[in-house]
Design a protein around this motif. Structure first.
Motif, PDB file in Angstrom:
ATOM      1  N   UNK A 144       0.829  -1.208   0.000  1.00  0.00           N
ATOM      2  CA  UNK A 144       0.000   0.000   0.000  1.00  0.00           C
ATOM      3  C   UNK A 144       0.865   1.260   0.000  1.00  0.00           C
ATOM      4  N   UNK A 145       0.463   2.193  -0.847  1.00  0.00           N
ATOM      5  CA  UNK A 145       1.214   3.430  -1.006  1.00  0.00           C
ATOM      6  C   UNK A 145       2.053   3.459  -2.267  1.00  0.00           C
ATOM      7  N   UNK A 146       2.340   2.287  -2.857  1.00  0.00           N
ATOM      8  CA  UNK A 146       3.084   2.262  -4.120  1.00  0.00           C
ATOM      9  C   UNK A 146       2.249   2.938  -5.201  1.00  0.00           C
ATOM     10  N   UNK A 147       2.912   3.766  -5.997  1.00  0.00           N
ATOM     11  CA  UNK A 147       2.231   4.527  -7.037  1.00  0.00           C
ATOM     12  C   UNK A 147       2.888   4.244  -8.379  1.00  0.00           C
ATOM     13  N   UNK A 148       2.085   4.203  -9.444  1.00  0.00           N
ATOM     14  CA  UNK A 148       2.650   3.984 -10.762  1.00  0.00           C
ATOM     15  C   UNK A 148       1.581   3.877 -11.826  1.00  0.00           C
ATOM     16  N   UNK A 149       2.021   3.494 -13.019  1.00  0.00           N
ATOM     17  CA  UNK A 149       1.114   3.308 -14.150  1.00  0.00           C
ATOM     18  C   UNK A 149       0.817   1.821 -14.308  1.00  0.00           C
ATOM     19  N   UNK A 150      -0.473   1.482 -14.364  1.00  0.00           N
ATOM     20  CA  UNK A 150      -0.894   0.136 -14.690  1.00  0.00           C
ATOM     21  C   UNK A 150      -1.257   0.141 -16.168  1.00  0.00           C
TER      22      UNK A 150
END
Length: 133
Positions: A70-76
């Motif tokens: 949780x908290x990881x951010x990015x492009x899927x």
């Protein structure tokens, strides 16, 4: 949007294998409903804010020590289509933040379920981008 057996799923540059489904759900995070003076039913409704949730379900075949948290951010990013032909395929890109990582154990195997919230780059544009390939 529900995508079964998507092709080539990538999260922030990491290829995710074994993805069985991706569900993109939209809900009202704030809604307004007004009732008229002449009856009990709504005469106006508005949804000024909405939440886009993304759930990725992967079948896990072996131990994985490094995973998203949780908290990881990015492009899927993933490709979706209606069959095994090249016609009708789309490329979907969603900016997301991971909110939950769960594991389901059943007779069919182990599944990792990653739940994310989609985020817009400017708060106005749709965080889900679908382009024909």
């Amino acid at each position: 949007m529900l995508v079964l057996a998507p092709e080539s799923v990538d999260f922030d540059g990491e290829l995710w294998l074994g993805v069985e489904s991706i569900a993109i759900d939209r809900t009202a995070s704030r809604e307004g409903v007004e009732v008229g003076d002449h009856g009990p039913h709504g005469v106006f409704a508005d949804v000024p804010e909405q939440r886009v949730s993304v759930k990725v379900t992967r079948k896990i075949e072996r131990s994985e020590l490094g995973t998203v948290v949780p908290g990881d951010e990015g492009q899927l990013q993933f490709r979706a289509g209606f069959g095994r032909t090249d016609a009708g395929w789309s490329s979907v890109t969603v900016g997301v933040v991971v909110t939950r990582v769960d594991h389901d154990f059943s007779r069919s195997g182990v599944h990792r379920v990653v739940t994310m919230v989609a985020v817009s780059s400017d708060g106005v544009s749709d965080p889900v981008s679908v382009e024909g390939v």
